[in-house]
Design a protein around this motif. Sequence first.
Motif, PDB file in Angstrom:
ATOM      1  N   GLN A  17      49.814 -15.531   5.400  1.00 43.89           N
ATOM      2  CA  GLN A  17      49.402 -15.950   6.743  1.00 43.89           C
ATOM      3  C   GLN A  17      50.611 -16.337   7.583  1.00 43.89           C
ATOM      4  O   GLN A  17      50.704 -15.983   8.758  1.00 43.89           O
ATOM      5  CB  GLN A  17      48.408 -17.114   6.670  1.00 43.89           C
ATOM      6  CG  GLN A  17      47.856 -17.507   8.030  1.00 43.89           C
ATOM      7  CD  GLN A  17      47.078 -16.396   8.685  1.00 43.89           C
ATOM      8  OE1 GLN A  17      46.072 -15.933   8.153  1.00 43.89           O
ATOM      9  NE2 GLN A  17      47.523 -15.932   9.849  1.00 43.89           N
ATOM     10  N   LEU A  20      52.268 -13.179   8.688  1.00 42.64           N
ATOM     11  CA  LEU A  20      51.490 -12.547   9.770  1.00 42.64           C
ATOM     12  C   LEU A  20      51.713 -13.264  11.094  1.00 42.64           C
ATOM     13  O   LEU A  20      51.803 -12.622  12.144  1.00 42.64           O
ATOM     14  CB  LEU A  20      49.998 -12.553   9.422  1.00 42.64           C
ATOM     15  CG  LEU A  20      49.496 -11.402   8.591  1.00 42.64           C
ATOM     16  CD1 LEU A  20      48.057 -11.636   8.153  1.00 42.64           C
ATOM     17  CD2 LEU A  20      49.599 -10.086   9.349  1.00 42.64           C
ATOM     18  N   ARG A  30      53.085  -5.453   9.289  1.00 42.53           N
ATOM     19  CA  ARG A  30      51.844  -6.180   9.558  1.00 42.53           C
ATOM     20  C   ARG A  30      50.697  -5.738   8.651  1.00 42.53           C
ATOM     21  O   ARG A  30      49.957  -6.575   8.144  1.00 42.53           O
ATOM     22  CB  ARG A  30      51.467  -6.030  11.024  1.00 42.53           C
ATOM     23  CG  ARG A  30      50.378  -6.972  11.433  1.00 42.53           C
ATOM     24  CD  ARG A  30      50.329  -7.139  12.947  1.00 42.53           C
ATOM     25  NE  ARG A  30      49.351  -8.123  13.295  1.00 42.53           N
ATOM     26  CZ  ARG A  30      49.510  -9.430  13.204  1.00 42.53           C
ATOM     27  NH1 ARG A  30      50.645  -9.929  12.801  1.00 42.53           N
ATOM     28  NH2 ARG A  30      48.549 -10.264  13.535  1.00 42.53           N
ATOM     29  N   SER A  31      50.549  -4.439   8.420  1.00 41.76           N
ATOM     30  CA  SER A  31      49.431  -3.989   7.584  1.00 41.76           C
ATOM     31  C   SER A  31      49.621  -4.432   6.132  1.00 41.76           C
ATOM     32  O   SER A  31      48.665  -4.789   5.451  1.00 41.76           O
ATOM     33  CB  SER A  31      49.228  -2.478   7.676  1.00 41.76           C
ATOM     34  OG  SER A  31      50.326  -1.795   7.146  1.00 41.76           O
ATOM     35  N   ALA A  34      48.749  -8.107   6.049  1.00 44.03           N
ATOM     36  CA  ALA A  34      47.296  -8.278   6.154  1.00 44.03           C
ATOM     37  C   ALA A  34      46.623  -7.947   4.821  1.00 44.03           C
ATOM     38  O   ALA A  34      45.700  -8.647   4.391  1.00 44.03           O
ATOM     39  CB  ALA A  34      46.734  -7.393   7.263  1.00 44.03           C
ATOM     40  N   ARG A  35      47.087  -6.890   4.173  1.00 48.82           N
ATOM     41  CA  ARG A  35      46.541  -6.527   2.864  1.00 48.82           C
ATOM     42  C   ARG A  35      46.841  -7.609   1.840  1.00 48.82           C
ATOM     43  O   ARG A  35      46.005  -7.975   1.029  1.00 48.82           O
ATOM     44  CB  ARG A  35      47.116  -5.186   2.417  1.00 48.82           C
ATOM     45  CG  ARG A  35      46.748  -4.711   1.026  1.00 48.82           C
ATOM     46  CD  ARG A  35      45.255  -4.465   0.831  1.00 48.82           C
ATOM     47  NE  ARG A  35      44.701  -3.531   1.760  1.00 48.82           N
ATOM     48  CZ  ARG A  35      44.606  -2.222   1.596  1.00 48.82           C
ATOM     49  NH1 ARG A  35      45.038  -1.666   0.504  1.00 48.82           N
ATOM     50  NH2 ARG A  35      44.061  -1.469   2.524  1.00 48.82           N
ATOM     51  N   GLU A  38      44.502 -10.490   2.453  1.00 51.36           N
ATOM     52  CA  GLU A  38      43.157 -10.141   1.985  1.00 51.36           C
ATOM     53  C   GLU A  38      43.076 -10.241   0.457  1.00 51.36           C
ATOM     54  O   GLU A  38      42.120 -10.791  -0.092  1.00 51.36           O
ATOM     55  CB  GLU A  38      42.780  -8.730   2.437  1.00 51.36           C
ATOM     56  CG  GLU A  38      41.392  -8.317   2.008  1.00 51.36           C
ATOM     57  CD  GLU A  38      41.028  -6.910   2.446  1.00 51.36           C
ATOM     58  OE1 GLU A  38      39.994  -6.421   1.965  1.00 51.36           O
ATOM     59  OE2 GLU A  38      41.766  -6.301   3.234  1.00 51.36           O
ATOM     60  N   GLU A 177      43.155  -5.180   8.317  1.00 49.50           N
ATOM     61  CA  GLU A 177      43.063  -6.482   8.946  1.00 49.50           C
ATOM     62  C   GLU A 177      41.626  -6.845   9.297  1.00 49.50           C
ATOM     63  O   GLU A 177      41.325  -7.989   9.570  1.00 49.50           O
ATOM     64  CB  GLU A 177      43.922  -6.517  10.209  1.00 49.50           C
ATOM     65  CG  GLU A 177      45.396  -6.421   9.907  1.00 49.50           C
ATOM     66  CD  GLU A 177      46.243  -6.531  11.148  1.00 49.50           C
ATOM     67  OE1 GLU A 177      45.918  -7.376  12.011  1.00 49.50           O
ATOM     68  OE2 GLU A 177      47.215  -5.776  11.255  1.00 49.50           O
TER      69      GLU A 177
END
Length: 182
Positions: A17, A20, A30-31, A34-35, A38, A177
């Motif tokens: 986080q 990000l 960024r991806s 985000a992964r 998650e 995301e």
Amino acid sequence: RAALAAGRAERAAEAWQALLDELGPNDPLRSEAARGLENARLLGAAGEVVATGVADARDAYERGDAASAVMLLRDLTDAHPDALPAWTWLGRIAFARSDWATAAEAYARAAELDPTDDDLAFFAEEAGRRLPDEAEDANDAPETPDAPDEPGASEAPEEPDAPDATDEPSVAPIDPEDTTPP
């Protein structure tokens, strides 16, 4: 990554986080961040076995192998019937594939596991609404034309074959995301 590998889901989520928050909206990392977030949240919520299984299924789906993803998720939900992330992803993939029976079942179970998530209940109801009504389908079936009465009368040309029901629909990629159901 190290925190996630060590099974420290909360620490991993905090780190992803923070990354990000620092990255710009068009940053190529960024991806991945985000992964990572998650996966950390999934590990924290579901445990290692479920998190790994859901991640493997999600990866298979995103590679275009929806059948393998569904099989992995079915195995996972059989072994872990309370695995909310597995039911949610099964519903999400089934909904995207217009497999209304599976989507309705998966989202209904997910909504049962998390009754506070209105989206799960909505998609369970929506998938159920899209299920074909078997009695209605039987009444709407076209009649088979009878053979011609007169000798020499020609039959109507055959309609082209419809696509086989087992053909896999195309698989749209899922934004890593986006953690909401479809």
